[in-house]
Write an enzyme that holds these catalytic residues in place. Structure first.
Site, short mmCIF file in Angstrom:
data_model
loop_
_atom_site.label_atom_id
_atom_site.label_comp_id
_atom_site.label_asym_id
_atom_site.label_seq_id
_atom_site.Cartn_x
_atom_site.Cartn_y
_atom_site.Cartn_z
N GLN A 141 0.83 -1.20 0.00
CA GLN A 141 0.00 0.00 0.00
C GLN A 141 0.87 1.25 0.00
O GLN A 141 0.54 2.25 -0.66
CB GLN A 141 -0.92 0.00 1.22
N GLU A 142 1.99 1.20 0.70
CA GLU A 142 2.87 2.37 0.78
C GLU A 142 3.61 2.63 -0.53
O GLU A 142 3.64 3.76 -1.01
CB GLU A 142 3.90 2.16 1.91
#
EC number: 4.2.2.n1
Length: 518
Positions: A313-314
């Site tokens: 996600q990052e």
């Protein structure tokens, strides 16, 4: 006044006779056919279910699932152990009730008029619709009118059979279908994506979870409206089990436990994104193998697969990732955060993962003790994304708007309000991009679901391949090696180097026993 002389022996005998007379009418104890009494005398609650990502599953030998967790808590409520029997399809579940092999069916079963004629429903706890599914890239039907038995197959005992029969009688006389007596809905969905079957029907929640691992499965159309999901028990004159279930679910609802469990298993949202899921799973194959050792090394209080989902996600697992705001690296750390953690190179994958875990652990340590253990991670992730001070504001806003500040299900609904002036102007720490924090946590949960399911699927395929190899080349004694009837093994025995050995642990996996003690 004459003092009464109490005959304690007479009173004792009278009380005993009265107890014997009233014993059959006591709701939870007494006669042999009292279900609760029988369960407690046996010391175990027998529950039949099916193996799906939602109802019952296992990770590293540990059972989990919405229905499993509720059933375990109900067994604890009754003061007995839980005995789970896993069946292949719905038809087999109801056979267990008919044959007296189960006290309850806890398998995400839909309440309908036909079932309640023969079985006792319990309280409902969520709802689903029945949907027709097909494989992306294949023909998508817009109606059921011309579907044939060669195209459409459903699982035995599936509630939709009654709906199909009604539709055939009232709207689509040409409609026909087949029932596969050996496969459940999950297996039929697998047949669809493998091109072995054109269409099948499953419930909307099962489809949503299946798509996290197999994004090529698509919904063609809805067959039914929303239908309530419930448990089933035998239907007879004994209502003690039904009464206990009603009390149990009422208690779970009142103290918020039911909402928390539903959030845990159903709160991932249903906004499925085909392209995003497909891209993620491709990265699992191409990139994750190189990063997995680092995730396993630094994941301490959390599962390494959750850590992998956070990193994706990052940065989409890109160690060189950089954002316009200046955050960099696998875990997208700010320069100040990196310096405080002793990180010298944010683009070094190992340093970034190590630092990200330590920063997340710091957020976890700040989450109030009143937050349930299995929900603390979601509060910490939201704080990781938008700052802990804004998480405090979100909890305060939840309390002010009559929600539970310790419930992630309640708090996450207020996160988007942190960017709306009527709300943030009255909060201690002001404006925050709460809608981004909401999406951040939800995305991580979806990636985690996809990753866990996909890795399980890969493990299953590897096991099946090993089993097939074991069947093709069965184990033999060393004295048999070299004989012509085992040419493959003869070749291996004659190899002087780089030979292949198959450990029994690789060739054979423990088959899931139908009955599991918990």
């Amino acid at each position: 006044m004459k003092k009464l002389k109490i005959n304690y022996l007479f009173i004792g005998i009278l009380a005993l006779l009265l107890a014997v007379a009233l014993w059959p009418s006591i709701p939870w104890f007494g006669k042999a056919d009292n279900r609760i009494a029988a369960i407690q005398a046996r010391g175990e609650l027998r529950v039949s279910t099916i193996h799906t990502p939602l109802t019952y599953n296992e990770i590293n030998g540990k059972p989990f699932g919405l229905d499993y967790e509720l059933a375990k808590q109900f067994a604890d409520y009754l003061g007995v152990k839980l005995k789970v029997t896993v069946r292949q399809n719905i038809s087999q579940l109801f056979d267990d009730l008919d044959n007296g092999n189960a006290d309850l069916l806890a398998a995400g079963l839909v309440y309908n008029s036909e079932r309640v004629k023969n079985y006792q429903p319990g309280p409902t706890y969520y709802s689903v619709s029945q949907q027709l599914v097909y494989k992306v890239g294949q023909y998508r039907p817009r109606t059921l009118c011309n579907l044939t038995a060669e195209q459409l197959t459903v699982a035995p005992g599936h509630v939709v059979v009654n709906d199909l029969q009604t539709l055939k009688e009232t709207k689509f006389p040409e409609l026909s279908w087949k029932v596969d007596d050996k496969k459940g809905s999950a297996e039929l969905m697998e047949d669809v994506i493998e091109g072995k079957l054109d269409y099948t029907i499953a419930d909307s929640v099962a489809i949503s979870l299946f798509q996290r691992v197999h994004p090529e499965l698509a919904v063609a159309l809805d067959i039914t409206d929303e239908q309530p999901v419930t448990w089933f028990s035998p239907l007879d004159g004994d209502n003690t089990l039904s009464a206990a279930l009603l009390d149990f679910f009422n208690e779970m609802n009142e103290d918020g436990t039911l909402a928390r469990i539903e959030e845990k298993y159903l709160g991932h949202g249903d906004d499925f994104d085909y392209v995003d899921t497909r891209t993620f799973l491709r990265a699992v194959d191409a990139v994750l193998p190189q990063l997995k050792p680092l995730f396993e090394k630094y994941a301490e209080e959390i599962d390494w697969r959750l850590l992998a989902a956070i990193a994706y996600q990052e940065s989409h697992w890109d160690a060189q990732a950089t954002s316009p705001t200046g955050v960099r690296g696998m875990m997208m750390l700010t320069k100040n955060t990196a310096q405080s953690l002793g990180i010298t190179d944010r683009t070094d994958a190992e340093q970034s993962i190590s630092g990200g875990v330590r920063y997340l652990q710091d957020m976890m340590s700040k989450v109030p003790e009143s937050v349930p253990e299995n929900e603390r991670i979601w509060f910490a992730l939201a704080a990781y994304n938008m700052g802990y001070a804004h998480m405090l504001d979100a909890r305060a806003l939840t309390a002010k708007t009559k929600g539970n500040p310790d419930s992630w299900a309640d708090v996450k609904q207020r996160l988007p309000l942190l960017s709306q002036k009527p709300y943030y102007s009255k909060l201690t720490y002001g404006y925050a991009r709460g809608h981004e924090a909401y999406a951040y946590v939800e995305n991580i949960r979806k990636y985690q679901i996809s990753l866990v399911g996909y890795l399980q699927e890969k493990e299953k395929q590897a096991t099946e391949a090993a089993m097939q190899l074991a069947q093709d080349y069965p184990a033999v004694s060393p004295t048999e090696l070299g004989k012509e009837k085992f040419p493959f093994l003869s070749f291996l025995s004659q190899s002087s180097s780089n030979y292949l050995t198959h450990s029994p642990s690789l060739l054979f996996s423990r088959k899931g026993s139908e009955e599991k003690q918990n």
